[in-house]
Design an enzyme around this catalytic site. Structure first.
Site, PDB file in Angstrom:
ATOM      1  N   ASP A   1      50.591  18.309  62.623  1.00 45.64           N
ATOM      2  CA  ASP A   1      51.631  17.283  62.774  1.00 45.64           C
ATOM      3  C   ASP A   1      51.580  16.575  64.122  1.00 45.64           C
ATOM      4  O   ASP A   1      52.602  16.075  64.606  1.00 45.64           O
ATOM      5  CB  ASP A   1      53.026  17.873  62.548  1.00 45.64           C
ATOM      6  N   ALA A   2      50.396  16.497  64.722  1.00 49.00           N
ATOM      7  CA  ALA A   2      50.255  15.719  65.958  1.00 49.00           C
ATOM      8  C   ALA A   2      50.238  14.221  65.675  1.00 49.00           C
ATOM      9  O   ALA A   2      50.499  13.409  66.556  1.00 49.00           O
ATOM     10  CB  ALA A   2      48.980  16.121  66.698  1.00 49.00           C
TER      11      ALA A   2
ATOM     12  N   LYS B   1      38.965  13.034  54.226  1.00 51.07           N
ATOM     13  CA  LYS B   1      39.813  14.195  54.536  1.00 51.07           C
ATOM     14  C   LYS B   1      39.159  15.399  53.871  1.00 51.07           C
ATOM     15  O   LYS B   1      39.501  15.776  52.739  1.00 51.07           O
ATOM     16  CB  LYS B   1      41.219  13.956  53.990  1.00 51.07           C
TER      17      LYS B   1
ATOM     18  N   SER C   1      45.402  21.342  52.633  1.00 51.91           N
ATOM     19  CA  SER C   1      46.248  22.312  51.931  1.00 51.91           C
ATOM     20  C   SER C   1      47.630  21.694  51.742  1.00 51.91           C
ATOM     21  O   SER C   1      47.901  20.603  52.235  1.00 51.91           O
ATOM     22  CB  SER C   1      46.330  23.623  52.716  1.00 51.91           C
TER      23      SER C   1
ATOM     24  N   GLY D   1      40.503  15.507  60.577  1.00 53.58           N
ATOM     25  CA  GLY D   1      40.487  16.959  60.523  1.00 53.58           C
ATOM     26  C   GLY D   1      41.756  17.518  59.913  1.00 53.58           C
ATOM     27  O   GLY D   1      42.610  16.787  59.414  1.00 53.58           O
TER      28      GLY D   1
ATOM     29  N   GLY E   1      44.901  20.478  60.739  1.00 56.71           N
ATOM     30  CA  GLY E   1      45.459  21.301  61.805  1.00 56.71           C
ATOM     31  C   GLY E   1      45.019  20.803  63.164  1.00 56.71           C
ATOM     32  O   GLY E   1      44.992  19.600  63.428  1.00 56.71           O
TER      33      GLY E   1
ATOM     34  N   ASN F   1      50.719  10.292  71.000  1.00 55.76           N
ATOM     35  CA  ASN F   1      51.594  10.005  69.865  1.00 55.76           C
ATOM     36  C   ASN F   1      52.892  10.795  70.027  1.00 55.76           C
ATOM     37  O   ASN F   1      52.896  12.025  69.909  1.00 55.76           O
ATOM     38  CB  ASN F   1      50.901  10.386  68.553  1.00 55.76           C
ATOM     39  N   GLN F   2      53.989  10.093  70.306  1.00 55.70           N
ATOM     40  CA  GLN F   2      55.255  10.776  70.557  1.00 55.70           C
ATOM     41  C   GLN F   2      55.860  11.260  69.245  1.00 55.70           C
ATOM     42  O   GLN F   2      56.324  10.473  68.434  1.00 55.70           O
ATOM     43  CB  GLN F   2      56.242   9.863  71.284  1.00 55.70           C
TER      44      GLN F   2
END
Length: 227
Positions: free
Chosen positions: A12-13, A37, A41, A117, A119, A176-177
């Site tokens: 979730d970055a 991609k 999962s 990627g 994760g 990325n905030q």
């Protein structure tokens, strides 16, 4: 053909968000681009197959169309680490299988391939291998998405140090905030600019909605036009 790998400091970055915007920017400049991609999962059944929301976003943002299983060859239902989900499903993920799947993407006729990627950077694909070994073997230039939240300094610096130790070509990073209430956001951003050994490509402020493409003016200049 130009190829890039987009990784993040954590789950979730904002990898999908950034990859999608890159695809849209390339489309604005009449480039034929496709997203890839390889591992996903947390997939759901649709049209008699497992599909991933992030992979669908990449497909929607791309200018080159392809079948779903070309864009996302390894899809798993449980929202857990892909190598664990693969083991539960009786599937073996190897670098050779990833390279074979990547060849299918290359055959779609795109000028640009953006691989997202899963994760963070140190993602296992099995009990003995990691996704970053495949990235190195394919010699993919890397873009690092730093999820700006508490802990991002440690995550980003450790990721950068590992990339350097492997001789990875990281062409830059994007801030990325992800936390709108992050304390000392600017101070953390300044610390990362000072310490990360790669150039900053763009800053994406937090927004409840998708930021306008103008936010990525710097990214457009550094990536879409000069690569």
């Amino acid at each position: 053909m130009k190829e890039f790998f987009i990784t993040g400091t954590d789950t979730d970055a904002g990898k999908t968000h950034v990859t999608s915007l890159l695809l849209k920017l390339l489309a604005q400049h009449k480039k034929q681009a496709i997203g890839f991609k390889p591992l996903a999962s947390g997939c759901e059944m649709a049209f008699d197959q497992l599909v991933n929301a992030d992979a669908l976003i990449l497909m929607e943002s791309a200018t080159v169309s392809a079948k779903y299983d070309i864009i996302n060859p390894f899809a798993f239902a449980p929202a857990i680490a892909p190598h664990i989900a693969a083991e539960q499903a009786g599937v073996t993920i190897t670098a050779d299988k990833l390279s074979s799947a990547y060849k299918n993407v290359k055959q779609q006729g795109a000028d640009y391939i953006l691989t997202e990627g899963a994760g963070g950077w140190a993602l296992p694909i099995s009990n003995t291998d990691y996704l970053y070994n495949w990235v190195k073997a394919e010699q993919l230039p890397v873009i690092l998405v730093v999820g700006m939240k508490l802990g991002c300094l440690n995550h980003a610096l450790l990721t950068a140090a590992h990339m350097q130790s492997m001789g990875i070509n990281c062409i830059g990073w994007i801030a990325n905030q992800v936390d709108p209430n992050m304390d000392e956001y600017q101070a953390n951003l300044d610390s990362l600019k000072l310490r990360l050994p790669f150039p900053i490509l763009a800053i994406s402020p937090y927004s409840e909605q998708t930021p306008k493409l103008q936010i990525y003016k710097t990214l457009l200049e550094n990536f879409a036009l000069n690569t």
